[in-house]
Scaffold this motif. Structure first.
Motif, short mmCIF file in Angstrom:
data_model
loop_
_atom_site.label_atom_id
_atom_site.label_comp_id
_atom_site.label_asym_id
_atom_site.label_seq_id
_atom_site.Cartn_x
_atom_site.Cartn_y
_atom_site.Cartn_z
N ASP A 8 0.86 -1.18 0.00
CA ASP A 8 0.00 0.00 0.00
C ASP A 8 0.90 1.23 0.00
O ASP A 8 2.14 1.11 -0.08
CB ASP A 8 -0.95 -0.04 1.21
CG ASP A 8 -2.21 0.79 0.98
OD1 ASP A 8 -2.32 1.47 -0.05
OD2 ASP A 8 -3.11 0.76 1.85
N MET A 9 0.34 2.40 0.09
CA MET A 9 1.15 3.62 -0.13
C MET A 9 1.18 4.57 1.06
O MET A 9 2.17 5.28 1.27
CB MET A 9 0.62 4.33 -1.38
CG MET A 9 1.63 5.21 -2.07
SD MET A 9 1.10 5.58 -3.74
CE MET A 9 2.50 6.53 -4.30
N GLU A 10 0.10 4.60 1.84
CA GLU A 10 0.00 5.62 2.88
C GLU A 10 1.05 5.45 3.97
O GLU A 10 1.42 6.41 4.64
CB GLU A 10 -1.41 5.61 3.49
CG GLU A 10 -2.51 6.09 2.54
CD GLU A 10 -3.03 5.02 1.60
OE1 GLU A 10 -2.45 3.90 1.56
OE2 GLU A 10 -4.03 5.28 0.89
N HIS A 60 -2.49 -0.25 -3.77
CA HIS A 60 -3.01 1.09 -3.52
C HIS A 60 -3.82 1.59 -4.71
O HIS A 60 -3.36 1.51 -5.86
CB HIS A 60 -1.85 2.06 -3.25
CG HIS A 60 -2.29 3.49 -3.10
ND1 HIS A 60 -2.92 3.95 -1.97
CD2 HIS A 60 -2.22 4.54 -3.96
CE1 HIS A 60 -3.20 5.25 -2.12
NE2 HIS A 60 -2.79 5.62 -3.33
N HIS A 106 -1.49 1.44 6.67
CA HIS A 106 -1.91 2.60 7.47
C HIS A 106 -2.91 2.15 8.52
O HIS A 106 -3.52 1.08 8.39
CB HIS A 106 -2.55 3.65 6.56
CG HIS A 106 -3.61 3.06 5.69
ND1 HIS A 106 -4.89 2.84 6.12
CD2 HIS A 106 -3.54 2.55 4.43
CE1 HIS A 106 -5.58 2.26 5.15
NE2 HIS A 106 -4.78 2.06 4.12
N HIS A 118 -7.52 5.44 7.45
CA HIS A 118 -8.81 5.17 6.80
C HIS A 118 -8.99 3.65 6.71
O HIS A 118 -8.06 2.89 7.00
CB HIS A 118 -8.87 5.79 5.39
CG HIS A 118 -7.97 5.17 4.38
ND1 HIS A 118 -6.61 5.39 4.36
CD2 HIS A 118 -8.21 4.30 3.37
CE1 HIS A 118 -6.06 4.71 3.37
NE2 HIS A 118 -7.00 4.02 2.75
ZN LIG Z 1 -3.72 2.93 -0.09
#
Ligand SMILES: [Zn+2]
Length: 277
Positions: A8-10, A60, A106, A118
């Motif tokens: 994922d990216m966050e 993501h 995240h 989130h």
């Molecule tokens: Zn994400």
């Protein structure tokens, strides 16, 4: 030994804002480079830890963030969306992965001072429960992997993300805290060489633990799975309620009883897909 990395990216090193994770935004190209660095650190750690096969699933958004041309050539890449297993594409491959690493994750929606907290959709979902347990993306994906007998061995992100993972999966979960969140859009970020060293070590240690039988057990939820989803807006629920089998005990809440975790996961994704203005 085959490792699946869900990226994922966050929770990537240095990321603190949506503009860094959203295609078309001015800082997105930089966010992608940061993501590549963390992913390659994890791939390297996986091979150092004894993996002989690594698959990376871009997890993501539309899953087209990672650049194959910059990926460690020892790893394969799952790119594009939608795919059958979404953030865990390749979970049912043959041979099956032996372990899962959640990279750049995240904290769940509502976490105090978690970077970009989130649960699946920032604008649509307020909370998700599996059998009355509040879960975020760590829990949803760990439970899906658990249904296939695959344990999560390592997790990277901010300090709240890593704490959420260890609360759920136990202290045997190897973690790499790459930034210390001080707000939803603020963190003290480690220097990149240090962050990536932590990621590399967490991946290697996670696989070492697996070989020695000291890794977390696969997360197995009891069946049938009672899925509950709290939405943000009632108009989204009006649409998501079109899913056959969904129940609506409240204005913003849907519930669904699934015979197995894969069905629960698909029902959840269907609800999110339907939940539009
Ligand atoms: Zn994400």
């Amino acid at each position: 030994m085959k490792l699946l990395i869900s990226a994922d990216m966050e929770g990537i090193s240095g990321i603190v804002a949506w503009e860094q994770t959203t295609p078309g935004q001015i800082e997105y190209a930089r966010g992608r480079r940061l993501m590549m660095g963390d992913v390659n650190a994890a791939v390297n750690g996986a091979f150092e830890g004894g993996a002989d096969e690594v698959v990376v699933s871009d997890a993501h958004g539309d899953a087209r963030n990672l650049l194959l041309e910059e990926l460690d050539p020892r790893a394969r890449l799952n790119s594009g969306s939608p795919s059958p297993f979404s953030m865990l594409q390749s979970l049912d491959d043959t041979p099956a992965p032996n372990a899962l690493l959640l990279l750049g994750y995240h904290a769940l929606s509502g976490t105090r001072k978690g970077v970009l907290d989130h649960t699946w959709s920032d604008e649509r979902i307020r909370a998700v429960f599996l059998n009355d347990q509040l879960v975020g993306e760590i829990g949803l994906n760990a439970a899906l992997a658990g249904a296939y007998g695959v344990p999560v061995v390592a997790l990277t992100g901010d300090q709240h993300t890593c704490a959420e993972g260890q609360d759920l999966l136990g202290p045997a979960l190897e973690i790499a805290v790459v930034k210390s969140a001080t707000g939803r859009y603020a963190a003290q970020c480690l220097p990149l060489p240090e962050a990536r060293e932590r990621i590399c070590e967490a991946a290697a240690r996670g696989l070492l633990r697996l070989r020695e039988g000291r890794a977390p057990a696969p997360l197995v939820v009891s069946l049938p799975v009672r899925l509950a989803v709290e939405f943000v807006f009632t108009q989204h629920v009006d649409r998501a309620f079109l899913l056959p089998g969904a129940e609506r005990p409240g204005g913003t809440r849907l519930e669904y009883t699934a015979p197995d975790m894969l069905t629960a996961h698909r029902a959840f994704r269907a609800m999110v897909a339907l939940a539009r203005d």
